[in-house]
Design a protein around this motif. Structure first.
Motif, PDB file in Angstrom:
ATOM      1  N   ARG A   1       0.839  -1.209   0.000  1.00  0.00           N
ATOM      2  CA  ARG A   1       0.000   0.000   0.000  1.00  0.00           C
ATOM      3  C   ARG A   1       0.871   1.256   0.000  1.00  0.00           C
ATOM      4  O   ARG A   1       0.603   2.216  -0.726  1.00  0.00           O
ATOM      5  CB  ARG A   1      -0.951  -0.008   1.203  1.00  0.00           C
ATOM      6  N   THR A   2       1.935   1.242   0.801  1.00  0.00           N
ATOM      7  CA  THR A   2       2.850   2.382   0.856  1.00  0.00           C
ATOM      8  C   THR A   2       3.582   2.563  -0.475  1.00  0.00           C
ATOM      9  O   THR A   2       3.730   3.687  -0.968  1.00  0.00           O
ATOM     10  CB  THR A   2       3.874   2.199   1.999  1.00  0.00           C
TER      11      THR A   2
ATOM     12  N   SER B   1       1.194   4.095  -2.967  1.00  0.00           N
ATOM     13  CA  SER B   1       0.944   5.487  -2.606  1.00  0.00           C
ATOM     14  C   SER B   1       2.126   6.387  -2.980  1.00  0.00           C
ATOM     15  O   SER B   1       1.949   7.473  -3.552  1.00  0.00           O
ATOM     16  CB  SER B   1       0.659   5.582  -1.107  1.00  0.00           C
ATOM     17  N   ARG B   2       3.327   5.942  -2.678  1.00  0.00           N
ATOM     18  CA  ARG B   2       4.521   6.736  -3.019  1.00  0.00           C
ATOM     19  C   ARG B   2       4.693   6.863  -4.526  1.00  0.00           C
ATOM     20  O   ARG B   2       5.067   7.919  -5.031  1.00  0.00           O
ATOM     21  CB  ARG B   2       5.767   6.110  -2.409  1.00  0.00           C
TER      22      ARG B   2
ATOM     23  N   ILE C   1       2.329   6.836  -6.786  1.00  0.00           N
ATOM     24  CA  ILE C   1       1.316   7.776  -7.270  1.00  0.00           C
ATOM     25  C   ILE C   1       1.742   9.206  -6.945  1.00  0.00           C
ATOM     26  O   ILE C   1       1.640  10.099  -7.782  1.00  0.00           O
ATOM     27  CB  ILE C   1      -0.068   7.456  -6.656  1.00  0.00           C
ATOM     28  N   ASP C   2       2.239   9.430  -5.743  1.00  0.00           N
ATOM     29  CA  ASP C   2       2.736  10.759  -5.385  1.00  0.00           C
ATOM     30  C   ASP C   2       3.874  11.185  -6.307  1.00  0.00           C
ATOM     31  O   ASP C   2       3.912  12.323  -6.772  1.00  0.00           O
ATOM     32  CB  ASP C   2       3.220  10.793  -3.932  1.00  0.00           C
TER      33      ASP C   2
ATOM     34  N   ALA D   1      -5.703  -1.300  -3.821  1.00  0.00           N
ATOM     35  CA  ALA D   1      -5.119   0.043  -3.894  1.00  0.00           C
ATOM     36  C   ALA D   1      -4.759   0.429  -5.325  1.00  0.00           C
ATOM     37  O   ALA D   1      -4.673   1.615  -5.640  1.00  0.00           O
ATOM     38  CB  ALA D   1      -3.892   0.139  -2.997  1.00  0.00           C
TER      39      ALA D   1
ATOM     40  N   ALA E   1      -5.594   3.979  -7.056  1.00  0.00           N
ATOM     41  CA  ALA E   1      -4.441   4.725  -7.566  1.00  0.00           C
ATOM     42  C   ALA E   1      -4.634   5.055  -9.042  1.00  0.00           C
ATOM     43  O   ALA E   1      -4.359   6.180  -9.477  1.00  0.00           O
ATOM     44  CB  ALA E   1      -3.164   3.909  -7.368  1.00  0.00           C
TER      45      ALA E   1
ATOM     46  N   THR F   1      -7.133   7.800  -9.397  1.00  0.00           N
ATOM     47  CA  THR F   1      -6.535   9.067  -8.988  1.00  0.00           C
ATOM     48  C   THR F   1      -5.674   9.649 -10.103  1.00  0.00           C
ATOM     49  O   THR F   1      -5.765  10.836 -10.422  1.00  0.00           O
ATOM     50  CB  THR F   1      -5.675   8.875  -7.715  1.00  0.00           C
TER      51      THR F   1
END
Length: 181
Positions: free
Chosen positions: A105-106, A109-110, A112-113, A161, A165, A168
């Motif tokens: 998940r992390t 998320s990273r 995508i950021d 996720a 993602a 997003t």
């Protein structure tokens, strides 16, 4: 002039964008760094470099532009890594498996950021007639965000996720397209 507005569901947009489906690092480029670096390095290994990238374009009269092609490879590389980590998580005891799932998940998320914040840049050095344009490194643009988002949305079966993602990134790509247009 009258503008017609229409809406697509994230799944429909992912299907549309994925239906359209380089990156050639310069010899002096630094190694990618940051949380998404392993994914970028793996995608680079799979995609390039090619000694004569314009020959690749000659094989198909309408190839994906190299930036879009690399975006697809980048997304697929992330999904392959997620799939591998998910298999490891399933093979481990519950507590250890949950730690790996949290890491996945992390990681997503990273990534995508990094895509949305311009951390990941695509550098297309000029080699012969292809690719056209300048050779300055540029962050992932709206089209590439749509391509990556579509790939992640279609890989949602691997991890919940990934769908969020992908949606997003597609929303961000559409937002940036509307600002440009």
């Amino acid at each position: 002039m009258t503008h017609t507005h229409f809406q697509l569901s994230p799944a429909s947009l992912a299907t549309l964008v994925s239906g359209f489906g380089g990156f050639f690092p310069g010899p002096d480029d630094a190694e990618p760094s940051g949380p998404s670096a392993p994914i970028i390095r793996r995608a680079l290994e799979r995609f390039g470099p090619q000694p004569e990238p314009w020959l690749w374009a000659a094989l198909n009269p309408q190839p994906l532009p190299p930036r879009s092609a690399f975006a697809v490879v980048l997304a697929r590389t992330l999904t392959e890594q997620v799939e591998s980590l998910q298999m490891v998580a399933q093979a481990l005891p519950a507590e250890s498996g949950e730690s790996i799932r949290a890491y996945v998940r992390t990681l997503i998320s990273r990534f995508i950021d990094d895509c949305g914040n311009g951390v990941i840049v695509i550098h297309l050095p000029k080699h012969g007639p292809w690719p056209p344009g300048d050779d300055e490194p540029k962050p992932i643009g709206p089209g590439e965000l749509l391509m990556i988002g579509a790939q992640l949305t279609r890989a949602a079966r691997l991890h919940p996720a990934l769908e969020a993602a992908g949606e997003t990134l597609m929303a961000l790509g559409l937002e940036r397209l509307s600002v440009q247009g």
